[in-house]
Structures are given as C-alpha cells and as structure tokens.
Scaffold this motif. Structure first.
Motif, PDB file in Angstrom:
ATOM      1  N   LYS A 181       1.404  14.658  -8.295  1.00  0.00           N
ATOM      2  CA  LYS A 181       0.081  15.283  -8.263  1.00  0.00           C
ATOM      3  C   LYS A 181      -0.475  15.239  -6.833  1.00  0.00           C
ATOM      4  CE  LYS A 181      -0.988  14.517 -13.128  1.00  0.00           C
ATOM      5  NZ  LYS A 181      -1.940  13.967 -14.111  1.00  0.00           N
ATOM      6  N   ASP A 182      -1.551  14.481  -6.621  1.00  0.00           N
ATOM      7  CA  ASP A 182      -2.180  14.476  -5.308  1.00  0.00           C
ATOM      8  C   ASP A 182      -1.963  13.168  -4.556  1.00  0.00           C
ATOM      9  OD1 ASP A 182      -3.678  12.872  -6.902  1.00  0.00           O
ATOM     10  OD2 ASP A 182      -5.616  13.771  -6.418  1.00  0.00           O
ATOM     11  N   THR A 183      -0.940  12.397  -4.961  1.00  0.00           N
ATOM     12  CA  THR A 183      -0.675  11.102  -4.326  1.00  0.00           C
ATOM     13  C   THR A 183       0.787  10.987  -3.925  1.00  0.00           C
ATOM     14  OG1 THR A 183      -2.407  10.085  -5.686  1.00  0.00           O
ATOM     15  CG2 THR A 183      -0.887   8.595  -4.583  1.00  0.00           C
ATOM     16  N   ILE A 184       1.029  10.369  -2.788  1.00  0.00           N
ATOM     17  CA  ILE A 184       2.382  10.129  -2.284  1.00  0.00           C
ATOM     18  C   ILE A 184       2.690   8.649  -2.458  1.00  0.00           C
ATOM     19  CG2 ILE A 184       3.890  10.268  -0.257  1.00  0.00           C
ATOM     20  CD1 ILE A 184       1.796  12.372   0.828  1.00  0.00           C
ATOM     21  N   TYR A 185       3.815   8.347  -3.091  1.00  0.00           N
ATOM     22  CA  TYR A 185       4.184   6.972  -3.387  1.00  0.00           C
ATOM     23  C   TYR A 185       5.449   6.588  -2.613  1.00  0.00           C
ATOM     24  CZ  TYR A 185       1.017   7.395  -7.414  1.00  0.00           C
ATOM     25  OH  TYR A 185      -0.079   7.591  -8.213  1.00  0.00           O
ATOM     26  N   SER A 186       5.514   5.297  -2.299  1.00  0.00           N
ATOM     27  CA  SER A 186       6.729   4.788  -1.676  1.00  0.00           C
ATOM     28  C   SER A 186       6.774   3.272  -1.825  1.00  0.00           C
ATOM     29  CB  SER A 186       6.781   5.160  -0.196  1.00  0.00           C
ATOM     30  OG  SER A 186       7.999   4.725   0.382  1.00  0.00           O
ATOM     31  N   ASN A 187       7.975   2.720  -1.747  1.00  0.00           N
ATOM     32  CA  ASN A 187       8.166   1.269  -1.682  1.00  0.00           C
ATOM     33  C   ASN A 187       8.549   0.897  -0.254  1.00  0.00           C
ATOM     34  OD1 ASN A 187       7.659   0.943  -4.414  1.00  0.00           O
ATOM     35  ND2 ASN A 187       9.833   1.115  -4.969  1.00  0.00           N
ATOM     36  N   VAL A 188       8.041  -0.211   0.210  1.00  0.00           N
ATOM     37  CA  VAL A 188       8.357  -0.689   1.550  1.00  0.00           C
ATOM     38  C   VAL A 188       9.027  -2.057   1.440  1.00  0.00           C
ATOM     39  CG1 VAL A 188       7.443  -1.354   3.804  1.00  0.00           C
ATOM     40  CG2 VAL A 188       6.426   0.573   2.560  1.00  0.00           C
ATOM     41  N   GLY A 189      10.264  -2.143   1.897  1.00  0.00           N
ATOM     42  CA  GLY A 189      10.983  -3.411   1.906  1.00  0.00           C
ATOM     43  C   GLY A 189      10.767  -4.140   3.219  1.00  0.00           C
ATOM     44  N   GLN A 190      10.744  -5.469   3.146  1.00  0.00           N
ATOM     45  CA  GLN A 190      10.511  -6.293   4.328  1.00  0.00           C
ATOM     46  C   GLN A 190      11.619  -7.330   4.470  1.00  0.00           C
ATOM     47  OE1 GLN A 190       6.651  -7.654   2.876  1.00  0.00           O
ATOM     48  NE2 GLN A 190       5.657  -6.614   4.610  1.00  0.00           N
ATOM     49  N   ASN A 191      12.051  -7.541   5.701  1.00  0.00           N
ATOM     50  CA  ASN A 191      13.014  -8.593   6.019  1.00  0.00           C
ATOM     51  C   ASN A 191      12.399  -9.511   7.072  1.00  0.00           C
ATOM     52  OD1 ASN A 191      15.424  -7.730   4.461  1.00  0.00           O
ATOM     53  ND2 ASN A 191      15.258  -5.914   5.753  1.00  0.00           N
ATOM     54  N   PHE A 192      12.420 -10.805   6.801  1.00  0.00           N
ATOM     55  CA  PHE A 192      11.917 -11.804   7.732  1.00  0.00           C
ATOM     56  C   PHE A 192      13.005 -12.832   7.985  1.00  0.00           C
ATOM     57  CE2 PHE A 192       8.455 -10.411   4.925  1.00  0.00           C
ATOM     58  CZ  PHE A 192       7.548  -9.902   5.843  1.00  0.00           C
ATOM     59  N   GLN A 193      12.815 -13.623   9.023  1.00  0.00           N
ATOM     60  CA  GLN A 193      13.762 -14.702   9.255  1.00  0.00           C
ATOM     61  C   GLN A 193      13.765 -15.694   8.097  1.00  0.00           C
ATOM     62  OE1 GLN A 193      12.818 -16.409  13.097  1.00  0.00           O
ATOM     63  NE2 GLN A 193      14.428 -15.217  14.069  1.00  0.00           N
ATOM     64  N   GLU A 194      12.577 -15.886   7.482  1.00  0.00           N
ATOM     65  CA  GLU A 194      12.478 -16.888   6.432  1.00  0.00           C
ATOM     66  C   GLU A 194      12.616 -16.322   5.030  1.00  0.00           C
ATOM     67  OE1 GLU A 194       8.220 -15.632   7.464  1.00  0.00           O
ATOM     68  OE2 GLU A 194      10.177 -15.862   8.439  1.00  0.00           O
ATOM     69  N   GLY A 195      12.857 -15.014   4.896  1.00  0.00           N
ATOM     70  CA  GLY A 195      13.007 -14.459   3.561  1.00  0.00           C
ATOM     71  C   GLY A 195      12.823 -12.952   3.537  1.00  0.00           C
ATOM     72  N   ILE A 196      12.506 -12.440   2.348  1.00  0.00           N
ATOM     73  CA  ILE A 196      12.318 -11.004   2.191  1.00  0.00           C
ATOM     74  C   ILE A 196      11.000 -10.748   1.455  1.00  0.00           C
ATOM     75  CG2 ILE A 196      14.782 -10.473   2.172  1.00  0.00           C
ATOM     76  CD1 ILE A 196      14.641 -10.346  -0.890  1.00  0.00           C
ATOM     77  N   GLY A 197      10.550  -9.513   1.505  1.00  0.00           N
ATOM     78  CA  GLY A 197       9.327  -9.145   0.817  1.00  0.00           C
ATOM     79  C   GLY A 197       9.323  -7.662   0.522  1.00  0.00           C
ATOM     80  N   GLU A 198       8.294  -7.229  -0.178  1.00  0.00           N
ATOM     81  CA  GLU A 198       8.141  -5.806  -0.463  1.00  0.00           C
ATOM     82  C   GLU A 198       6.701  -5.535  -0.894  1.00  0.00           C
ATOM     83  OE1 GLU A 198      10.537  -4.524  -3.716  1.00  0.00           O
ATOM     84  OE2 GLU A 198       9.698  -5.959  -5.135  1.00  0.00           O
ATOM     85  N   TYR A 199       6.304  -4.292  -0.803  1.00  0.00           N
ATOM     86  CA  TYR A 199       5.027  -3.867  -1.364  1.00  0.00           C
ATOM     87  C   TYR A 199       5.113  -2.376  -1.657  1.00  0.00           C
ATOM     88  CZ  TYR A 199       4.010  -2.292   3.455  1.00  0.00           C
ATOM     89  OH  TYR A 199       4.055  -1.697   4.692  1.00  0.00           O
ATOM     90  N   LYS A 200       4.170  -1.903  -2.469  1.00  0.00           N
ATOM     91  CA  LYS A 200       4.110  -0.490  -2.802  1.00  0.00           C
ATOM     92  C   LYS A 200       3.021   0.181  -1.975  1.00  0.00           C
ATOM     93  CE  LYS A 200       5.921  -1.162  -7.466  1.00  0.00           C
ATOM     94  NZ  LYS A 200       5.678  -1.031  -8.919  1.00  0.00           N
ATOM     95  N   LEU A 201       3.211   1.468  -1.771  1.00  0.00           N
ATOM     96  CA  LEU A 201       2.331   2.204  -0.873  1.00  0.00           C
ATOM     97  C   LEU A 201       1.887   3.504  -1.535  1.00  0.00           C
ATOM     98  CD1 LEU A 201       1.274   2.261   2.138  1.00  0.00           C
ATOM     99  CD2 LEU A 201       3.333   3.576   2.680  1.00  0.00           C
ATOM    100  N   LYS A 202       0.588   3.767  -1.456  1.00  0.00           N
ATOM    101  CA  LYS A 202       0.038   5.039  -1.911  1.00  0.00           C
ATOM    102  C   LYS A 202      -0.634   5.723  -0.728  1.00  0.00           C
ATOM    103  CE  LYS A 202      -2.629   3.707  -5.360  1.00  0.00           C
ATOM    104  NZ  LYS A 202      -3.483   3.764  -6.586  1.00  0.00           N
ATOM    105  N   ILE A 203      -0.347   7.011  -0.555  1.00  0.00           N
ATOM    106  CA  ILE A 203      -0.952   7.807   0.510  1.00  0.00           C
ATOM    107  C   ILE A 203      -1.604   9.029  -0.133  1.00  0.00           C
ATOM    108  CG2 ILE A 203      -0.525   9.126   2.622  1.00  0.00           C
ATOM    109  CD1 ILE A 203       1.960   7.360   3.076  1.00  0.00           C
ATOM    110  N   PHE A 204      -2.829   9.331   0.276  1.00  0.00           N
ATOM    111  CA  PHE A 204      -3.546  10.466  -0.322  1.00  0.00           C
ATOM    112  C   PHE A 204      -4.526  11.036   0.686  1.00  0.00           C
ATOM    113  CE2 PHE A 204      -5.531   6.460  -1.311  1.00  0.00           C
ATOM    114  CZ  PHE A 204      -6.872   6.652  -1.009  1.00  0.00           C
ATOM    115  N   ASN A 205      -4.991  12.248   0.393  1.00  0.00           N
ATOM    116  CA  ASN A 205      -5.943  12.919   1.272  1.00  0.00           C
ATOM    117  C   ASN A 205      -7.336  12.849   0.647  1.00  0.00           C
ATOM    118  OD1 ASN A 205      -7.478  15.399   2.448  1.00  0.00           O
ATOM    119  ND2 ASN A 205      -5.703  15.155   3.775  1.00  0.00           N
ATOM    120  N   ASN A 206      -8.294  12.367   1.429  1.00  0.00           N
ATOM    121  CA  ASN A 206      -9.663  12.222   0.964  1.00  0.00           C
ATOM    122  C   ASN A 206     -10.601  12.902   1.963  1.00  0.00           C
ATOM    123  OD1 ASN A 206     -12.030  11.406  -0.276  1.00  0.00           O
ATOM    124  ND2 ASN A 206     -11.943   9.313   0.519  1.00  0.00           N
ATOM    125  N   ASN A 207     -11.150  14.050   1.561  1.00  0.00           N
ATOM    126  CA  ASN A 207     -12.065  14.794   2.442  1.00  0.00           C
ATOM    127  C   ASN A 207     -11.422  15.103   3.791  1.00  0.00           C
ATOM    128  OD1 ASN A 207     -14.164  14.771   0.499  1.00  0.00           O
ATOM    129  ND2 ASN A 207     -14.804  12.720   1.186  1.00  0.00           N
TER     130      ASN A 207
END
Length: 329
Positions: free
Chosen positions: A286-312
C-alpha cells in the motif's frame, strides 16, 4: 605503547575504504622533514628542489654514500638515494633518513605543512546536500560562498589525498576534532569547477528502483567524505562510519527523517571494521515500504524492522522490533 598509539593514529588518518584511498595508494615513501627535504642534482651537489612534508616519492636508485646528520639533537643516519616525486617529473638525490612510510606521517603536520594534492576519484557520481558552502582556491583559502537550497547532482572530479580540517584554526583535542576532518573535493556544479570541503557531500554508490503509489522512485545509497562517517577505529576515537540513504522521485532527492524524533535525525546505516548494518529487500505494501535490517557487531548480532512512508511530501522512517543477541565466550 607510544609506538602503537602512533600507528593507530596513522591508520585512523589514512582511511582506506571507498570513497577513500586504497591501500596501494600509500605504498611509497614520504618526506618527514618538517622544513622540507632538499633534493640535489647529485649527492651533496646543487640543490634543485625542496620537497614539502608529506610529499610522496619513489626511490628509483640507491647509492652506497652514507650520511649522518644531527636534527633537533638527534643523530639520523641514512644514504643518498635517487627519487622521483609522484605525479611530477621532478627527480634528484635526497637523504633517505627523512623518508618514511605513510604510517609514520603526522596528520597534524600534514594539515599544517603539506600542499593540497588531489587524486582522481573512480566514482564521479555525487550529491550536494542543502546548506551554505565555502568555496576554496587550490591552496585551500576561502574565496566565496554558495547557498544550496535543493539537493543537487554534482560530478566529483578528484579529492585530496589526505584528510584535513575544514578550518586552519589551531587543533585542540585531536581525537575529538579529527572526527570532523575530511576530504576537499574538486567538483562540477552547474557547469562550474569548484573546490569544497567534503561535509554534506555524498558519493553515490548504488540505486534500487521501486514503484510507490504508481510513481517511480529510486533508493539511493551513498556516503560522505567526513572522517566522522568513515573512520575504521571509531571505538578508539569516538567517531563512527555511516552510509546515507535517500529517495529520488521526479528528479528530486530527499533525505529520510525519523518520524519519532524531535531532532532532524536522518536514516543512515553503519558499516566499518567493528560492525555493519545490511538492509534486506525493500517491500512495498500500500503506502508503506518495509524492510529488515541485520546488524553484525564484534560482540554479537542484531536486527530491527524498518518502515518508510511519505507524510505531507516528507519521507519518514520508524525502527521497531529491535533485537540484540550477544555471543557467549
């Protein structure tokens, strides 16, 4: 310990990742005489040049003529060698006691003593972000200013070989202030060749094409020329390395701002020797762009989800579902 710190400072100063120089660009010998190194027709002969501090030379011949001099109360022993200055036809004989590797150069002395030297960039695609820019002459003296009120495409012709401070003011806290050092660039903006400091100038690395609400858009991935966004030992210096992401639509570029912040925080991804973020495929619903972002660190790994949208007519992002997994020893 002192020697280790000096080596780390040199690594911090040189920065070998794109759009930085490659390692092989620093394989030569460099002048370390603060007052300049005299170059002669023959050993102990007529002086024909003086190479400033930081000049890169290639040793093309060696002699068996040894020389010992006293500099600032310290004896230095070396030989006469024949050299050729890189990127020029200047050749002659110099005392090699003042020729060292790039790792042994002092960044502050480079900033103070070394003339600007520009090297051609392999990637000419650039963007000039909004703001007021000082314009410099070849000696890096400010000549005028320009005001950019729209993110603009530029052609990047060349960049200075070494990072430098934006101003010539005395350096206070080196480790802190060096984060704000960067390249000076020769660019073409509106058919004019100018020299600017690398703050808020991005080098475009890649694009990803998408359709958003029947409109064609491009996700543009880029990085800037500040040491702050490029250093490889940020944990020692407090600096960090980031890649920028913009959206291009109808020939206009836009940064993506955090919708949950009162500050104008923009969407970036870190990428350096101590960790990285990797964005997965961008999916539009619809009107939202989704993505997952993976993270690599020296001490481990991580991730988060991302939403991108247009507002005005402003692009916004939200990070959510953040996770971190620390490795066990």
């Amino acid at each position: 310990m002192t020697k280790s710190i000096i080596i780390l400072i040199a690594i911090f100063f040189l920065n070998f990742n794109n759009p930085k120089e490659k390692l092989e660009d620093f394989n030569g010998s460099y002048v370390t005489a603060e007052s300049g190194l005299l170059c002669r027709e023959v050993p102990n002969g007529k002086i024909i040049y003086k190479f400033p501090y930081g000049t890169e030379v290639e040793i093309i011949d060696r002699t068996d003529i040894e020389l010992t001099i006293t500099d600032d109360g310290k004896e230095i022993t070396g030989d006469w060698v024949k050299v050729k200055a890189k990127n020029s036809n200047k050749t002659g004989y110099v005392f090699d006691g003042f020729l060292k590797s790039a790792w042994e150069l002092d960044p502050q002395k480079i900033a103070e003593l070394t003339p600007s030297h520009f090297i051609k960039t392999s990637n000419p695609k650039g963007l000039l972000l909004n703001g007021i820019y000082d314009i410099y002459d070849i000696n890096l003296n400010i000549t005028r200013q320009i005001n950019i009120n729209k993110i603009s495409e530029v052609i990047i012709l060349s960049v200075t070989k070494f990072d430098r401070p934006e101003t010539r003011k005395p350096i206070g806290n080196y480790w802190k202030e060096h984060c704000e050092w960067g390249k000076f660039l020769k660019i073409i903006y509106k058919n004019e060749e100018i020299i600017v400091f690398g703050r808020n100038i991005l080098q475009v690395n890649s694009n990803e094409h998408k359709t958003y609400k029947t409109k064609k858009i491009n996700f543009v991935f880029a990085e800037n020329f500040l040491t702050n966004s490029r250093t490889s030992i940020h944990e020692l210096s407090g600096c960090f390395s980031v890649n920028n992401i913009l959206i291009k639509s109808d020939k206009n570029y836009s940064l993506i701002y955090d919708s949950e912040s009162t500050k104008e925080d923009i969407l970036t991804f870190f990428d350096n020797d101590y960790g990285s973020e990797h964005i997965s495929s961008l999916i539009i619903k619809k009107d939202t762009i989704y993505s997952n972002v993976g993270q690599n660190f020296q001490e481990g790994i991580g991730e988060y989800k991302l939403k991108i949208f247009n507002n005005n007519n402003n692009w916004k992002f939200i990070k959510y579902d953040k996770k971190r997994d620390y490795q066990q020893d």
